[in-house]
Enzyme design. Structure first.
Site, short mmCIF file in Angstrom:
data_model
loop_
_atom_site.label_atom_id
_atom_site.label_comp_id
_atom_site.label_asym_id
_atom_site.label_seq_id
_atom_site.Cartn_x
_atom_site.Cartn_y
_atom_site.Cartn_z
N ASP A 178 21.74 -42.23 26.10
CA ASP A 178 23.03 -41.56 25.84
C ASP A 178 24.22 -42.52 25.85
O ASP A 178 25.34 -42.09 26.03
CB ASP A 178 23.22 -40.40 26.83
CG ASP A 178 23.90 -40.82 28.12
OD1 ASP A 178 23.66 -41.96 28.58
OD2 ASP A 178 24.68 -40.03 28.65
N GLU A 179 23.96 -43.79 25.60
CA GLU A 179 25.02 -44.76 25.82
C GLU A 179 24.91 -45.94 24.86
O GLU A 179 23.81 -46.44 24.62
CB GLU A 179 24.82 -45.26 27.25
CG GLU A 179 25.96 -45.95 27.84
CD GLU A 179 25.57 -46.54 29.19
OE1 GLU A 179 24.62 -46.04 29.84
OE2 GLU A 179 26.20 -47.51 29.57
N1 DCP Z 1 19.29 -39.35 34.16
C1 DCP Z 1 18.19 -39.08 34.97
N2 DCP Z 1 18.20 -39.45 36.29
C2 DCP Z 1 19.28 -40.06 36.82
C3 DCP Z 1 20.40 -40.36 36.02
C4 DCP Z 1 20.37 -39.97 34.67
O1 DCP Z 1 17.20 -38.52 34.49
N3 DCP Z 1 19.28 -40.40 38.11
C5 DCP Z 1 19.27 -38.90 32.75
C6 DCP Z 1 19.93 -37.55 32.63
C7 DCP Z 1 21.26 -37.82 32.03
C8 DCP Z 1 20.99 -39.05 31.19
O2 DCP Z 1 20.00 -39.78 31.90
O3 DCP Z 1 21.72 -36.73 31.26
C9 DCP Z 1 22.22 -39.91 30.96
O4 DCP Z 1 22.66 -40.46 32.18
P1 DCP Z 1 24.19 -40.55 32.57
O5 DCP Z 1 24.28 -41.40 33.76
O6 DCP Z 1 25.00 -40.92 31.38
O7 DCP Z 1 24.56 -39.08 33.03
P2 DCP Z 1 25.02 -37.85 32.18
O8 DCP Z 1 25.13 -38.15 30.73
O9 DCP Z 1 24.12 -36.71 32.52
O10 DCP Z 1 26.42 -37.50 32.80
P3 DCP Z 1 27.81 -38.22 32.53
O11 DCP Z 1 28.66 -37.19 31.89
O12 DCP Z 1 28.30 -38.61 33.88
O13 DCP Z 1 27.56 -39.41 31.65
MG MG Z 2 26.17 -39.84 30.05
#
Ligand code: DCP
Ligand code: MG
Length: 443
Positions: free
Chosen positions: A135-136
């Site tokens: 996602d990055e």
């Molecule tokens: N992920 C996971 N376990 C973790 C961290 C992340 O499985 N400990 C997965 C779920 C997230 C995805 O990776 O959706 C992307 O990680 P991010 O750190 O970018 O977190 P999010 O996109 O969910 O939230 P944010 O809005 O803070 O970026």
């Molecule tokens: Mg994210």
């Protein structure tokens, strides 16, 4: 360089414009995409909360769920204490349906497909894209926008992702990768933060040292012992002091804290997997001998993953039985991890199936790699990246493709040969013909 510069900035013609895109609560956003009714409700995505399951962890939580204290990596049991499930709340008069959330299991295949759609837009919009994780990504947009128009440019990008793919993104724009990364995180969700050249040091000043590229928890603690808590304090420390304490790396984090980061956004052939294998002089069925070898292979592979800042979601073994039968088994985890112990225990577990069989060769592999942002970036910063091509697979061919997903979310793969068996660009390539990587395990 034709980028117009705002008056009063210290920008020079060497400045790049770097955008960092990070999707908001990505897995939860994907769930909402296919189930729009979830839009304004708390959504938790994780593994292990299905009936009868007692352990598991939250992969991510929507921002509404985060308000209840639910967040990534939290045990499901803890999440459920803070935020009960809607279905339970409906039936239990002691619970308030308004303070309950929707829980969904992880569906990586679906998230990958959404991620692909986002990537397509990023590649359309920027000439240079470095994907970091599902996602990055970093984008070098120096040649497609200018500082005085970059905010509109980024807003359009976000809008396009939202309208075309249907998921929200946060974007940070800055002259360096590290500042862009911090900026994208500043105003989440749906954030858009531009840090102009000349403002980078000030932007960093109040941030905790952990936000400085290259500063992990251990270094942060050591810096704390020196009385350095913020990036600003790190930036104004005597470089000699930092060098004495941390060596060359001390000077690097000093420069990063001052906003100096000359890493370039470069597209990277992302490794698909990391593997090690090793043959026996004579096929053996000795359980302890096999387990020992698997243990050292697992440790070696986990080491390489750590050194490359790779997180893995699938752990597998290869077992070659006479004459040359290649068997592969793999198990997928709910989320990406860097857990050497898990590599060993899963590999040994998978080996059990071959109890009693004579084995010529064993291998251990981690795949479904992703690169944690802050740590990944160190590939360009502190790592000699020159060994990359000989120790990782960079081809898509021969990867396990479409694994079948079982209901408990664990994916077990069978039969498919490993990419390195097919001569991928890997250190272990070609080892099927009897050359081994056994050297890696001496001592
Ligand atoms: N992920 C996971 N376990 C973790 C961290 C992340 O499985 N400990 C997965 C779920 C997230 C995805 O990776 O959706 C992307 O990680 P991010 O750190 O970018 O977190 P999010 O996109 O969910 O939230 P944010 O809005 O803070 O970026
Ligand atoms: Mg994210």
């Amino acid at each position: 360089m034709d980028g117009a510069r705002l008056p009063g900035t210290s920008a020079d013609d060497g400045d790049r414009i770097v955008a960092h895109v990070d999707m908001d609560c990505f897995y939860a956003a994907c769930e909402r995409r296919r189930e729009p009714a979830l839009e304004d409700d708390p959504v938790v995505v994780g593994m292990g909360f299905e009936p009868g399951e007692t352990h598991g962890a939250v992969a991510t939580a929507s921002y509404e769920a985060r308000e209840y204290g639910v967040d990534s990596a939290m045990a499901i049991s803890a999440a459920l204490e803070r935020l009960p499930r809607k279905v339970d709340a409906v039936e239990d008069p002691a619970l308030d349906v308004a303070d309950a959330g929707f829980y969904r299991p992880v569906d990586m295949e679906y998230y990958e497909s959404v991620s692909d759609a986002v990537r397509t837009i990023l590649h359309d919009r920027a000439p240079v894209v470095r994907e970091v994780s599902i996602d990055e990504a970093y984008l070098d947009v120096t040649d497609v926008t200018e500082w005085d128009t970059v905010e509109q440019w980024a807003a359009r990008l976000k809008g396009e992702i939202r309208s075309t793919v249907g998921v929200p993104a946060s974007v940070g724009v800055a002259p360096t990768m590290s500042a862009a990364k911090v900026a994208s995180d500043r105003d989440k969700p749906d954030g858009l933060v531009v840090v102009e050249p000349g403002d980078v040091r000030e932007f960093f000043a109040d941030l905790p040292v952990e936000d400085v590229h290259g500063v992990g928890p251990v270094t942060a603690e050591e810096l704390g012992e020196l009385g350095i808590e913020t990036a600003g304090e790190l930036a104004s420390e005597e470089p000699d002091v930092l060098e004495a304490r941390f060596g060359e790396r001390g000077l690097e984090i000093y420069r990063y804290a001052r906003g100096e980061d000359d890493r370039e956004v470069t597209p990277r052939g992302r490794p698909k997997s990391l593997s090690r294998e090793s043959a026996f002089t004579e096929a053996t069925a000795d359980r302890e001998q096999l387990a020992d070898r698997v243990r050292s292979l697992a440790a070696s592979v986990a080491d390489r993953a750590t050194s490359k800042d790779a997180l893995y979601r699938t752990i597998g073994i290869k077992v070659v039985t006479p004459p040359f039968d290649v068997n592969t088994r793999a198990r997928s985890l709910p989320g990406p991890v860097d857990e050497p112990d898990l590599v060993e225990s899963v590999a040994l577990d998978l080996l059990d199936e071959f109890e009693g069989q004579r084995v010529r060769k064993v291998g251990v592999r981690v795949s479904n790699l992703s690169f944690a942002a802050g740590r990944q970036a160190s590939l360009g910063g502190f790592d000699g990246a020159d060994d990359e091509s000989e120790s990782v697979e960079t081809t898509a061919e021969g990867d396990e493709g479409d694994p079948g997903r079982s209901s408990d979310g664990q994916v077990t793969l069978t039969g498919a040969p490993w990419a390195d068996d097919e001569g991928a660009d890997d250190a272990t390539a070609g080892s099927l013909e009897g050359q081994t990587t056994i050297d890696d395990f001496r001592g």
